[in-house]
Design an enzyme around this catalytic site. Structure first.
Site, PDB file in Angstrom:
ATOM      1  N   TYR A 145       0.861  -1.182   0.000  1.00  0.00           N
ATOM      2  CA  TYR A 145       0.000   0.000   0.000  1.00  0.00           C
ATOM      3  C   TYR A 145       0.898   1.234   0.000  1.00  0.00           C
ATOM      4  CZ  TYR A 145      -3.440   3.465   1.605  1.00  0.00           C
ATOM      5  OH  TYR A 145      -4.251   4.567   1.727  1.00  0.00           O
ATOM      6  N   ASP A 240       9.369   2.698  -0.441  1.00  0.00           N
ATOM      7  CA  ASP A 240       8.364   3.390   0.351  1.00  0.00           C
ATOM      8  C   ASP A 240       8.608   3.020   1.818  1.00  0.00           C
ATOM      9  OD1 ASP A 240       6.192   4.274   1.741  1.00  0.00           O
ATOM     10  OD2 ASP A 240       4.684   3.467   0.369  1.00  0.00           O
ATOM     11  N   LYS A 268       4.752   9.347   8.694  1.00  0.00           N
ATOM     12  CA  LYS A 268       4.556   8.830  10.051  1.00  0.00           C
ATOM     13  C   LYS A 268       5.556   9.372  11.087  1.00  0.00           C
ATOM     14  CE  LYS A 268       2.240   4.742   8.213  1.00  0.00           C
ATOM     15  NZ  LYS A 268       0.848   4.645   8.585  1.00  0.00           N
TER      16      LYS A 268
HETATM   17  N1  PMP Z   1       3.007   4.117   2.269  1.00  0.00           N
HETATM   18  C1  PMP Z   1       2.958   3.229   3.267  1.00  0.00           C
HETATM   19  C2  PMP Z   1       3.954   2.118   3.304  1.00  0.00           C
HETATM   20  C3  PMP Z   1       2.000   3.341   4.269  1.00  0.00           C
HETATM   21  O1  PMP Z   1       1.971   2.431   5.252  1.00  0.00           O
HETATM   22  C4  PMP Z   1       1.072   4.412   4.204  1.00  0.00           C
HETATM   23  C5  PMP Z   1      -0.001   4.594   5.254  1.00  0.00           C
HETATM   24  N2  PMP Z   1      -0.215   3.593   6.122  1.00  0.00           N
HETATM   25  C6  PMP Z   1       1.163   5.311   3.147  1.00  0.00           C
HETATM   26  C7  PMP Z   1       2.140   5.141   2.199  1.00  0.00           C
HETATM   27  C8  PMP Z   1       0.216   6.457   3.043  1.00  0.00           C
HETATM   28  O2  PMP Z   1       0.453   7.380   4.030  1.00  0.00           O
HETATM   29  P1  PMP Z   1      -0.671   8.423   4.473  1.00  0.00           P
HETATM   30  O3  PMP Z   1      -1.754   7.630   5.127  1.00  0.00           O
HETATM   31  O4  PMP Z   1       0.028   9.363   5.385  1.00  0.00           O
HETATM   32  O5  PMP Z   1      -1.150   9.098   3.226  1.00  0.00           O
END
Ligand code: PMP
Length: 428
Positions: A145, A240, A268
């Site tokens: 994701y 990511d 995060k």
């Molecule tokens: N990339 C990863 C690996 C994530 O875990 C997340 C959110 N859990 C995101 C992108 C998206 O981040 P956000 O919810 O701050 O848009």
């Protein structure tokens, strides 16, 4: 069963005004039955609801709270920053300090641009990779994701997977026709894909340790092949690390596995619990961004002083202390305890863990990709979740999410959690 009368009433009210009553899908407890509780406050490893119930928290605001909730160092930093103004729309010194801190912690990152969420970070990194390579196609992996970016919401994990919408409605086929999706950890398929599309693959994006369809670990050969293929084909390798960055180690997953990506996405932890995102990497690629280059990317609140202050306070704490050793120790204790508890209740589980990220799959088989993760018994998970909650432990309300441990959790909290799990395993 705890009394959750006030939460139930507020959720009915929320449903009237907010779609599904929540501002992000996994917060609704749909995958586990029932309704979410509303938080009154959180402190250290604990979260308190408006009915006066208390839980040991393993959601940790989905990762950012690595130092626990309401850490005084972070709260003071935010207070101090807020007193000087909440947003300026013109450079502030904290942005430079944050950029320098990220570059120093993660050697593959030579320059970094701040934004406001993980979604913005991945969306911008993909655009940048396409602008840099002048190519169209991107490779992503099943179950990873990367936020709710149109071109990445294909075979996606997290809430998209939990609610059966890994390919969301509302995204024209034209927007995703350049997205190639492969199974994680499959070296053969990866090589085949590069053979077929080699001159048109702008980027490969992955969670180096996927944490959005539960948790599973990368095979080193897979990561090495990926790096090799990207280097040979002039493809931008994007890690990511929104979830893994500053969580698995100060240098992220890339420092653990010894693989240098071209670009890295963050979020995060670097915001200390305030809204944040960032992407950075090779200087030649990053300099393609406006205003130096032709790839446009911007943000009214990017580099926001409150988020920078909170994030910098978190990074300073993490750098000074032995947090990662402590988290590994707690993680190890939790993993071992949960395994023993499940075995004594004769419940089949596969527990995957990397440091302070952990997932209990209700399956007897190893899990190293999405297909195997899908083999988990989700009815059992739902029962387990609710029994844990009744026993005062809040784990993510979906089989396809990671548990997060914070440095505020104590060995006693972990013991309490294992005791709660022992009871829960016996009843599912
Ligand atoms: N990339 C990863 C690996 C994530 O875990 C997340 C959110 N859990 C995101 C992108 C998206 O981040 P956000 O919810 O701050 O848009």
């Amino acid at each position: 069963m705890q009394n959750r009368t006030k939460s139930e009433a507020l959720f009915s009210e929320a449903l009237k005004y907010i779609p599904g009553g929540v501002n992000s899908p996994v917060r609704a407890f749909r995958a586990v039955g029932g309704n979410p509780f509303f938080v009154w406050k959180a402190a250290g490893p604990r979260i308190y609801d408006i009915d006066g119930n208390e839980y040991i928290d393993y959601v940790c605001t989905w990762g950012p709270a690595i130092l626990g909730h309401a850490n005084p160092v972070i709260i003071n930093a935010v207070r101090e920053a807020a007193a000087n103004g909440t947003s300026f729309g013109i450079p502030n010194p904290l942005e430079v300090e944050m950029a320098k801190s990220i570059c120093e912690a993660v050697p593959s990152v030579k320059k970094v641009r701040m934004c406001n969420s993980g979604t913005e970070a991945t969306m911008s990194a993909i655009r940048l990779a396409r602008g840099f390579t002048k190519r169209n196609k991107i490779i992503k992996f099943e179950g990873c994701y990367h936020g709710h970016v149109d071109s990445l919401l294909v075979s996606a994990g997290s809430g998209a997977l939990t609610f059966g919408t890994p390919d969301s409605e509302g995204i024209p086929h034209d927007f995703i026709k350049h997205t190639l999706v492969l199974p994680f950890n499959d070296v053969v398929m990866l090589k085949d894909c590069f053979n077929e599309y080699k001159n048109d693959i702008a980027a490969v994006i992955l969670e180096p340790v996927p944490g959005n369809s539960g948790v599973y670990l990368p095979k080193l050969e897979f990561l090495k092949t990926l790096k090799d293929l990207c280097s040979k084909n002039g493809t931008v390798l994007i890690f990511d690390e929104v979830m893994t960055g500053f969580r698995l180690s100060f240098g992220g997953a890339q420092s653990i596995y010894g693989i240098e990506p071209d670009l890295t996405c963050f979020g995060k932890i670097i915001g200390g619990g305030l809204p944040v995102g960032a992407f950075g990497g090779r200087k030649d690629i990053m300099d393609m961004l406006a205003p130096t280059g032709p790839v446009y990317q911007a943000g009214t609140l990017s580099g926001n002083p409150l988020a920078m202050a909170a994030g910098l306070a978190a990074l300073k704490e993490l750098k000074m202390s032995n947090t990662y050793e402590y988290l590994e120790m707690l993680g190890q204790t939790l993993e071992t305890g949960l395994k023993k508890a499940a075995a004594s209740a004769k419940v089949d589980v596969t527990i995957n863990r990397k440091g302070s990220m952990l997932c209990v799959y209700f399956s007897s088989q190893p899990v190293s990709n999405l297909k195997e993760a899908m083999g988990s018994d989700r009815t059992k998970f739902a029962r387990f979740f609710n029994l844990m909650l009744e026993n005062g432990v809040f784990i993510p309300p979906s089989q396809f999410e990671s548990w997060f441990i914070s440095s505020a959790h104590t060995p006693e909290d972990v013991e309490t959690t294992i005791t709660a799990a022992s009871k829960a395993f016996k009843k599912i």
